[in-house]
Structures are given as C-alpha cells and as structure tokens.
Write an enzyme that holds these catalytic residues in place. Sequence first.
Site, PDB file in Angstrom:
ATOM      1  N   GLU A  50       1.031  -1.326   0.072  1.00  0.00           N
ATOM      2  CA  GLU A  50       0.027   0.102   0.037  1.00  0.00           C
ATOM      3  C   GLU A  50       0.900   1.298   0.027  1.00  0.00           C
ATOM      4  O   GLU A  50       0.229   2.438   0.275  1.00  0.00           O
ATOM      5  CB  GLU A  50      -1.140   0.087   1.186  1.00  0.00           C
ATOM      6  CG  GLU A  50      -2.093  -1.373   1.103  1.00  0.00           C
ATOM      7  CD  GLU A  50      -2.820  -1.134   2.171  1.00  0.00           C
ATOM      8  OE1 GLU A  50      -2.930  -0.300   3.049  1.00  0.00           O
ATOM      9  OE2 GLU A  50      -3.910  -2.060   2.028  1.00  0.00           O
ATOM     10  N   LYS A  63     -15.978  -1.665   3.522  1.00  0.00           N
ATOM     11  CA  LYS A  63     -15.128  -1.865   2.122  1.00  0.00           C
ATOM     12  C   LYS A  63     -16.199  -2.460   1.169  1.00  0.00           C
ATOM     13  O   LYS A  63     -16.733  -3.527   1.281  1.00  0.00           O
ATOM     14  CB  LYS A  63     -14.182  -2.881   2.241  1.00  0.00           C
ATOM     15  CG  LYS A  63     -12.811  -2.513   2.957  1.00  0.00           C
ATOM     16  CD  LYS A  63     -12.078  -3.713   3.508  1.00  0.00           C
ATOM     17  CE  LYS A  63     -10.555  -3.253   3.822  1.00  0.00           C
ATOM     18  NZ  LYS A  63     -10.033  -4.417   4.459  1.00  0.00           N
TER      19      LYS A  63
END
Length: 416
Positions: A192, A324
């Site tokens: 990430e 999410k």
Amino acid sequence: MAKIVDVIARQVWDSRGRATVEAEVSVKGARGRAIAPAGASTGSGEAKSIDVRQAVHGVNTEIRKTLVGKKLEQGPLDQLLIDLDGTPDKSRLGGNAIVAVSLACAHAAAAAAKQPLWQFLAGKRALAMPVPQIQIFGGGAHAQGRMDVQDFMVVCIGAGSFTESLQWTAQVYQAAGARLAKRNALYGVADEGGWWPAFKTNEEALAELTGAISDAGFEPGADVAIALDIAATQLWRGGRYHLALENRTLSADQLHTMLLGWIERYPIVSIEDPFAEHHAEAMASFTRTAGNRVQVVGDDFFVTSEKKLLEGKAKGACNAVLLKPNQVGTLTETLACWQAAQAAGYGAIVSARSGETEDVSIVHLAVGWGVPQLKVGSFARSERMAKWNEGIRIEEALGGNKLPYPARKIFNWRKA
Ligand code: PGA
Ligand code: ZN
C-alpha cells in the site's frame, strides 16, 4: 428515470499487477465506470471474488441481459444482482463482478444527473471531509509478513482540513523514510506504499513512527496520532497469535495486555482488528477495557456486514467499523452497514483494499454518505495518491478549509 442501455466488463490490472474487473453501465447520454479492488488480508465472511475471465463473461452475458432496460436505481439494481447471483457469498457471479457493476451504476446515475458522485449521493445533506488514516509503515500480508502488525498509520488529529492532513502526512512520511534510510533499515515500500522497514520488534515501529512525527515538527498525540491495523486474523494459528518477527506466540489475554501497554506508551487513537475474526469475546473484552481511550475498529471482524455489525454491537465488540464495498459486494449493502453503524453509535471508516487501481469511487462514497474517516493506504504510489488527490479536489469544491473538520471531535474525547 433513465433506463440502462448497456452493461459491459473488461479485464484490467491492479496495483499488484493482478487481473481485475472493470465494468461500464450506460444510459442514454451518460456512462459510469468502476473497477473492483482486491484484498490480501481478507476476512472469511467476505463476498468471494472469482476468476476474472469468468467474472467478465458473467457481466457481459447474464448481468447485461438482466440489467439492460431496467431503471437506473441503485437499490433495486443491487437487489437484482444479489438475486441473480443467488449465493450467500456472491461466489457464482463473483463479488468482483458485482461490486464493479454496482459502483458503475452509481457513477452512471451521477453522470446522468450531471453531478459528481459525492454530490449525487449526498443530496441535500451538509457535508464535511473525512479524516484520513494514512499508512507510514506497511507489514503483515502486504510485506510478506516481515512485520506482524499490518498497518502503522497516522491520523492528523490537530489538522484543520483534509488538505492540511495530507500536507502533515507528507512531512511525517518523508521523515519516517529518512530515519529508516539513515539506520539502513529500509527494504522499500509495501503493497500500500508504506515504508517496508527492517525492524526487530513491532514496538520498534511504534517508537520510530513517534520519532518521525517529532522529526517532522509535530507533537505526537496532539497534532499527529497513531492508528494501527493489527489484522490479527492473519496472526492466528493453532490457537495462538504468532508474532513471527519476535519469534513468540501469544494467547488472546497476552495480546490484550501487549496492546494495552502500547496504548500506554504511544499516542495511539485507533486499533483495527486487534483480535482474529472469530474472537468476539476477546474483541468485546478489549473494547470494554480500551474502548474509552481508542477507537476499536472491526474490519475482517465485520466484513462490512450489517448483520455482523448488529451481532457485534449486541456483544459490545468494537466501537467502529471499516466499510469496504467489495467485502460485501454491493453499494446498497455497504450503505446499510454504515446506517446500522450510525444507529449503533459506532464510528466508521471507508477503506480501500491492498490491491487497488486508479478508481477513486471510495472517496466519493465517504464524502457523499458523510462517513467521518477514510483509509486508502499510504502516501505513495498512484493508486493511493489518486484517491488523496481526489479528496483535495472535493474539499476545494466544498469550500475548502471553511468546512468543519471532524478530527478533533472524533478523537479528542479519547485522549483523557
Ligand atoms: P486488505 O487489507 O485489502 O489486504 O484486506 C486492508 C485492511 O486490512 O484494512
Ligand atoms: Zn484491516
């Protein structure tokens, strides 16, 4: 209301170079497009992604046939997708296919209304920008388990705006990288975009991060605080939590004690998935002990499921939820989880996945739905920066730093 004239999908590629699904939904004169992300530290209760070629084929055949001619209305369209799939985990048509189509429907509706998605979703609601949680060190499944804890993040609790939060984070991110380079303890960046450090213990990362906040000229805990994602489901094997880096294993009680020690010694305001997804008792016990000092976030623990959130609330587990869209599969179900969180008095964070793309939909969801926090990974790599930069544009469109900024409100009561 506009009717859908076409739905198509194609295979595109994500930030890990893995195939994923892009969907396009068209009405007369407007089109929406979205790409499915993918997780690495996934919860077992998530909507299942399927082989991308199969997922694309399903959109171009069955889903297309079902949606063409239907009104462009999110709730009924999502229900059609759920019913057409027919499985509890969306494993027939694929969570990846379904989330891409669901999001593309929202983009098409916004385009047809000639509005940015955030504005279309917000309607007349008064808006504020979400507070970012931004990764500085990456570990866990995103760095081949080199560090046990997955995310060491910062929250700029003293910043006055979203844009200022990013400015401060940039300074901390660079300061952290410089510290590691100086110690020759830098492998590169993890999935990430966070620094991939060579530390000997997990606590060393906390000390270094606190040091980097100071190096950047900020007061740890007053200006910039720390948020963690333990992603503890990944650490659970054979009845123990494994800290491979430190060559030791912990019981749930020992992990609880270790985390309390960290909260004592470092300016931590938020801890995500402190225990494994099945460990509701440990989660509730930790929330009882620490929940008045830190935000306790369920990610794998809730998998964006309204039902799991309500069960967790009944047990007193966690006080915030990660949202999410691809974990549950459709926008409507994601919104239902957020609404349940609001009713339960839980905090919420819209989150990206470790496998991402240039798709910036989640920033629009956070703003448009009024979700107070946003997590999209670190402060490097364009699949992350595309989202932070989109937030800068939206904040500007909303009137810049004249907006209320909720960071202090969310976190200050926890400092006592
Ligand atoms: P994932 O990680 O996308 O790999 O699941 C993100 C998170 O755990 O928050
Ligand atoms: Zn997580």
